[in-house]
Design a protein around this motif. Structure first.
Motif, short mmCIF file in Angstrom:
data_model
loop_
_atom_site.label_atom_id
_atom_site.label_comp_id
_atom_site.label_asym_id
_atom_site.label_seq_id
_atom_site.Cartn_x
_atom_site.Cartn_y
_atom_site.Cartn_z
N LEU A 126 -2.30 -2.01 -6.70
CA LEU A 126 -2.22 -2.78 -5.47
C LEU A 126 -2.87 -4.15 -5.65
CD1 LEU A 126 -1.57 -2.91 -2.38
CD2 LEU A 126 -3.87 -1.95 -2.01
N ASN A 186 -1.96 6.83 6.66
CA ASN A 186 -2.43 5.51 6.23
C ASN A 186 -2.17 4.44 7.30
OD1 ASN A 186 -3.27 6.66 3.86
ND2 ASN A 186 -1.70 5.74 2.58
N LEU A 244 -11.53 3.29 0.76
CA LEU A 244 -10.29 3.62 1.48
C LEU A 244 -10.25 5.11 1.82
CD1 LEU A 244 -7.74 1.47 -0.54
CD2 LEU A 244 -8.23 1.21 1.91
N VAL A 281 -4.62 6.87 -2.59
CA VAL A 281 -5.30 5.62 -2.89
C VAL A 281 -6.34 5.85 -4.00
CG1 VAL A 281 -4.94 4.40 -0.70
CG2 VAL A 281 -6.84 6.03 -0.90
N CYS A 283 -5.06 1.81 -6.54
CA CYS A 283 -5.74 0.64 -5.98
C CYS A 283 -5.65 -0.55 -6.93
CB CYS A 283 -7.20 0.97 -5.66
SG CYS A 283 -7.40 1.96 -4.17
N LEU A 335 -9.44 -6.12 2.88
CA LEU A 335 -9.07 -5.91 1.48
C LEU A 335 -9.61 -7.02 0.57
CD1 LEU A 335 -7.35 -3.83 -0.10
CD2 LEU A 335 -5.49 -5.50 -0.02
N LEU A 384 0.84 -1.20 0.00
CA LEU A 384 0.00 0.00 0.00
C LEU A 384 0.87 1.25 0.00
CD1 LEU A 384 -2.96 1.16 0.35
CD2 LEU A 384 -2.47 1.19 2.79
N THR A 385 1.92 1.24 0.81
CA THR A 385 2.84 2.37 0.91
C THR A 385 3.63 2.56 -0.38
OG1 THR A 385 3.05 2.06 3.30
CG2 THR A 385 4.78 3.33 2.21
N GLU A 432 2.98 1.45 -3.44
CA GLU A 432 2.15 1.84 -4.60
C GLU A 432 1.82 3.33 -4.54
OE1 GLU A 432 1.71 0.15 -7.19
OE2 GLU A 432 2.00 -1.93 -6.58
#
Length: 198
Positions: free
Chosen positions: A175, A108, A159, A167, A172, A126, A45-46, A48
């Motif tokens: 991800l 986040n 999100l 995001v 996304c 998720l 997540l970080t 991306e």
């Protein structure tokens, strides 16, 4: 990453993998492999989000720097980072020194912890977007692979509603590809068939 990477010339890979050994290793061992570990999900997540506006190979080359800078992506530790940490990170050449991206990682982490508390794990949250099962696509060329879709639009909205930043729908979808929620290897790639069973 675990496993071995076969010589770049001996296997047919997705066109984006090129011949860079780091890229090939990422393609062969990680991209599209289902991830259910919360810390690794926070890492992706970080990363991306950090990649926005940059090439993925740039982020891959800084990945170890990110791991050092962000406490091995422990969201509980990152959530406690303050102004002194932001100053330290802004001076760290081993990561992308963008104040908005750094601040978003801290926000986040806090949102990530709230999701864990609500759903039991970020993984549970998720993967519910795909009912816990990877979507198996069958793209014949890179040109067919979408940059986003309705599912990533929905994930992005949710999100953002929960306080996450960086995001957008394209992030996304990237991800989803990275953590194996979708198998977007092209059908001529050796990994496509290997990942058919998730």
């Amino acid at each position: 990453m675990t496993g071995t990477v076969t010589a770049a010339t001996s296997l047919n890979r997705c066109g984006w993998a090129g011949s860079d050994p780091l890229y090939c290793a990422y393609h062969d061992l990680e991209w599209g492999v289902p991830v259910h570990d919360d810390r690794l999900l926070f890492e992706f997540l970080t990363l991306e989000g950090a990649q926005a506006g940059l090439s993925w190979i740039t982020i891959l080359r800084k990945r170890e720097g990110y791991r050092r800078a962000f406490a091995s992506f422990d969201p509980e530790l990152v959530a406690r980072f303050g102004d002194a940490d932001v100053a330290r990170l802004m001076a760290d050449p081993s990561i992308v020194r963008n104040r908005l991206k750094i601040a978003s990682t801290l926000d986040n982490a806090r949102a990530f912890l709230r999701v864990q508390q609500e759903f039991g794990s970020f993984d549970a949250y998720l993967w519910r977007f795909v009912d816990g099962v990877p979507i198996q696509n069958a793209w014949r060329s890179l040109a067919e692979v979408p940059p986003k879709n309705e599912l990533s639009d929905r994930m992005s909205r949710d999100l953002k509603r929960r306080g996450f930043r960086f995001v957008g729908s394209t992030i996304c979808y990237a991800l989803m590809q990275a953590v194996g929620m979708v198998n977007d290897h092209t059908v001529d790639c050796f990994r496509w068939s290997q990942l058919q069973n998730g």
